[in-house]
Motif scaffolding. Structure first.
Motif, PDB file in Angstrom:
ATOM      1  N   TRP A 143     -13.436  -0.525   3.556  1.00 34.50           N
ATOM      2  CA  TRP A 143     -13.675  -1.962   3.508  1.00 34.50           C
ATOM      3  C   TRP A 143     -13.698  -2.468   2.070  1.00 34.50           C
ATOM      4  N   MET A 144     -14.389  -1.742   1.198  1.00 40.17           N
ATOM      5  CA  MET A 144     -14.472  -2.168  -0.202  1.00 40.17           C
ATOM      6  C   MET A 144     -13.132  -2.044  -0.914  1.00 40.17           C
ATOM      7  N   ALA A 145     -12.321  -1.069  -0.495  1.00 39.63           N
ATOM      8  CA  ALA A 145     -11.011  -0.884  -1.134  1.00 39.63           C
ATOM      9  C   ALA A 145     -10.114  -2.097  -0.946  1.00 39.63           C
ATOM     10  N   ILE A 146     -10.294  -2.811   0.165  1.00 38.40           N
ATOM     11  CA  ILE A 146      -9.512  -4.025   0.409  1.00 38.40           C
ATOM     12  C   ILE A 146      -9.706  -5.019  -0.728  1.00 38.40           C
ATOM     13  N   TYR A 147     -10.920  -5.131  -1.197  1.00 38.82           N
ATOM     14  CA  TYR A 147     -11.266  -6.148  -2.195  1.00 38.82           C
ATOM     15  C   TYR A 147     -11.265  -5.596  -3.621  1.00 38.82           C
ATOM     16  N   ASP A 148     -11.292  -4.267  -3.757  1.00 30.74           N
ATOM     17  CA  ASP A 148     -11.198  -3.662  -5.084  1.00 30.74           C
ATOM     18  C   ASP A 148      -9.766  -3.681  -5.616  1.00 30.74           C
ATOM     19  N   PHE A 155      -7.199  -3.393   7.851  1.00 32.53           N
ATOM     20  CA  PHE A 155      -7.259  -4.702   8.513  1.00 32.53           C
ATOM     21  C   PHE A 155      -6.901  -4.580   9.994  1.00 32.53           C
ATOM     22  N   THR A 156      -5.881  -3.786  10.294  1.00 35.52           N
ATOM     23  CA  THR A 156      -5.452  -3.612  11.684  1.00 35.52           C
ATOM     24  C   THR A 156      -6.570  -2.998  12.519  1.00 35.52           C
ATOM     25  N   LEU A 157      -7.211  -1.967  11.988  1.00 35.27           N
ATOM     26  CA  LEU A 157      -8.311  -1.311  12.694  1.00 35.27           C
ATOM     27  C   LEU A 157      -9.518  -2.240  12.808  1.00 35.27           C
ATOM     28  N   TRP A 158      -9.752  -3.025  11.784  1.00 31.42           N
ATOM     29  CA  TRP A 158     -10.870  -3.969  11.764  1.00 31.42           C
ATOM     30  C   TRP A 158     -10.690  -5.031  12.848  1.00 31.42           C
ATOM     31  N   GLU A 161      -2.653   9.793   6.122  1.00 35.44           N
ATOM     32  CA  GLU A 161      -3.430  10.684   5.255  1.00 35.44           C
ATOM     33  C   GLU A 161      -4.055   9.927   4.095  1.00 35.44           C
ATOM     34  N   GLY A 162      -3.343   8.907   3.603  1.00 31.60           N
ATOM     35  CA  GLY A 162      -3.911   8.078   2.540  1.00 31.60           C
ATOM     36  C   GLY A 162      -5.144   7.344   3.004  1.00 31.60           C
ATOM     37  N   HIS A 163      -5.105   6.900   4.239  1.00 28.19           N
ATOM     38  CA  HIS A 163      -6.249   6.197   4.808  1.00 28.19           C
ATOM     39  C   HIS A 163      -7.454   7.137   4.914  1.00 28.19           C
ATOM     40  N   LYS A 164      -7.216   8.365   5.346  1.00 28.91           N
ATOM     41  CA  LYS A 164      -8.297   9.351   5.438  1.00 28.91           C
ATOM     42  C   LYS A 164      -8.878   9.644   4.056  1.00 28.91           C
ATOM     43  N   HIS A 165      -7.996   9.801   3.090  1.00 21.61           N
ATOM     44  CA  HIS A 165      -8.436  10.086   1.718  1.00 21.61           C
ATOM     45  C   HIS A 165      -9.247   8.920   1.152  1.00 21.61           C
ATOM     46  N   MET A 166      -8.787   7.692   1.396  1.00 26.35           N
ATOM     47  CA  MET A 166      -9.513   6.512   0.924  1.00 26.35           C
ATOM     48  C   MET A 166     -10.898   6.453   1.551  1.00 26.35           C
ATOM     49  N   ALA A 167     -10.993   6.782   2.827  1.00 26.38           N
ATOM     50  CA  ALA A 167     -12.288   6.767   3.523  1.00 26.38           C
ATOM     51  C   ALA A 167     -13.250   7.772   2.904  1.00 26.38           C
ATOM     52  N   GLU A 168     -12.712   8.869   2.420  1.00 23.55           N
ATOM     53  CA  GLU A 168     -13.547   9.934   1.859  1.00 23.55           C
ATOM     54  C   GLU A 168     -14.008   9.646   0.437  1.00 23.55           C
ATOM     55  N   VAL A 169     -13.124   9.092  -0.394  1.00 20.90           N
ATOM     56  CA  VAL A 169     -13.442   8.987  -1.830  1.00 20.90           C
ATOM     57  C   VAL A 169     -13.523   7.557  -2.357  1.00 20.90           C
ATOM     58  N   GLY A 170     -13.018   6.575  -1.633  1.00 24.44           N
ATOM     59  CA  GLY A 170     -13.027   5.201  -2.115  1.00 24.44           C
ATOM     60  C   GLY A 170     -11.890   4.909  -3.076  1.00 24.44           C
ATOM     61  N   PHE A 171     -11.782   3.633  -3.430  1.00 24.23           N
ATOM     62  CA  PHE A 171     -10.648   3.187  -4.241  1.00 24.23           C
ATOM     63  C   PHE A 171     -10.645   3.794  -5.643  1.00 24.23           C
ATOM     64  N   VAL A 178     -20.080 -11.872  14.168  1.00 24.95           N
ATOM     65  CA  VAL A 178     -20.764 -11.625  12.892  1.00 24.95           C
ATOM     66  C   VAL A 178     -21.276 -10.187  12.827  1.00 24.95           C
ATOM     67  N   GLU A 179     -21.894  -9.736  13.895  1.00 26.52           N
ATOM     68  CA  GLU A 179     -22.413  -8.372  13.916  1.00 26.52           C
ATOM     69  C   GLU A 179     -21.286  -7.349  13.829  1.00 26.52           C
ATOM     70  N   GLY A 180     -20.166  -7.646  14.482  1.00 26.27           N
ATOM     71  CA  GLY A 180     -19.023  -6.754  14.411  1.00 26.27           C
ATOM     72  C   GLY A 180     -18.460  -6.663  13.000  1.00 26.27           C
ATOM     73  N   TYR A 181     -18.444  -7.777  12.294  1.00 21.60           N
ATOM     74  CA  TYR A 181     -17.985  -7.800  10.905  1.00 21.60           C
ATOM     75  C   TYR A 181     -18.841  -6.853  10.069  1.00 21.60           C
ATOM     76  N   PHE A 182     -20.161  -7.009  10.178  1.00 23.80           N
ATOM     77  CA  PHE A 182     -21.089  -6.155   9.432  1.00 23.80           C
ATOM     78  C   PHE A 182     -20.949  -4.693   9.834  1.00 23.80           C
ATOM     79  N   ASP A 183     -20.875  -4.448  11.132  1.00 22.61           N
ATOM     80  CA  ASP A 183     -20.876  -3.067  11.616  1.00 22.61           C
ATOM     81  C   ASP A 183     -19.622  -2.314  11.190  1.00 22.61           C
ATOM     82  N   PHE A 184     -18.466  -2.985  11.214  1.00 23.92           N
ATOM     83  CA  PHE A 184     -17.245  -2.321  10.758  1.00 23.92           C
ATOM     84  C   PHE A 184     -17.348  -2.004   9.274  1.00 23.92           C
ATOM     85  N   ALA A 185     -17.801  -2.965   8.484  1.00 21.72           N
ATOM     86  CA  ALA A 185     -17.907  -2.763   7.039  1.00 21.72           C
ATOM     87  C   ALA A 185     -18.891  -1.638   6.715  1.00 21.72           C
TER      88      ALA A 185
END
Length: 200
Positions: free
Chosen positions: A104-109, A67-70, A19-29, A90-97
């Motif tokens: 994706w941004m939450a990983i680095y935030d 990371f696991t899903l990525w 559920e935390g993952h879903k919430h993060m996807a919706e609102v960001g870090f 390379v394209e897969g990296y971009f497309d997932f992000a």
């Protein structure tokens, strides 16, 4: 919603991460709320902290799931790739992000406190992404490049990451660059060509 006695600690951990993952996807870090996650699963926020210990450990677990899903996403892209697996990577990296920008941004935030080491299990799970890159690099470089591959992989991940970040935050658009993905791929090919020449 199930009562507390209906979940083991491990089941509860899985539920919170999901559920935390879903919430993060919706609102960001920046707008993520442990209290909101607790509300969604029908538990108190104290229960969330009882399972994870700290807010940082909760975010760490959610980001590790990303990371696991990525990594799984990249493996699927490579499995479906034609001869040009570097382009697929390379394209897969971009497309997932792009498709999962808030996650994706939450990983680095998020940053762990300086005195708190990354748990070994999380570190190993996150390392799978670099392992995928190293495996693909090894297939296009001469065998003599073996010892240089780990450092080169980290450098290439940083290169693609930088291009991807500039693409998602609008910096490339402000510069008038319309195809950041192609730029990143060109830089990767240049680096691999140089590394191949040095290894010969």
């Amino acid at each position: 919603m199930a009562r507390r006695s209906d979940h083991s600690r491990e089941e509860l951990r899985h539920l919170i991460i999901q559920e935390g993952h879903k919430h993060m996807a919706e609102v960001g870090f920046a707008r993520f709320s442990a209290r909101e996650v607790a509300k969604r699963i029908g538990y108190s926020v104290g229960t969330v902290y009882n399972v994870f210990g700290t807010y940082d450990r909760l975010i760490l677990a959610i980001n590790t799931r990303t990371f696991t899903l990525w990594a799984a996403f990249l493996r699927d892209r490579l499995a479906a790739a034609s001869a040009d697996r570097i382009a697929a990577l390379v394209e897969g990296y971009f497309d997932f992000a792009t498709a999962n920008s808030s996650l994706w941004m939450a990983i680095y935030d998020h940053r762990l406190p300086p005195d708190e080491p990354m748990p070994e299990a999380d570190d190993q799970e996150r390392a799978e992404l670099t392992n995928i890159v190293m495996a693909e690099i090894a297939t296009v470089l001469p065998p003599t490049a073996g010892e240089a591959i780990p450092r080169l992989a980290r450098s290439l991940v940083a290169t693609v990451h930088g291009h991807c970040t500039f693409a998602l935050n609008g910096s490339f658009a402000l510069m008038g660059e319309g195809d950041p993905k192609a730029l990143a791929l060109a830089r990767v090919r240049e680096a691999l060509s140089a590394a191949s020449a040095l290894a010969d």
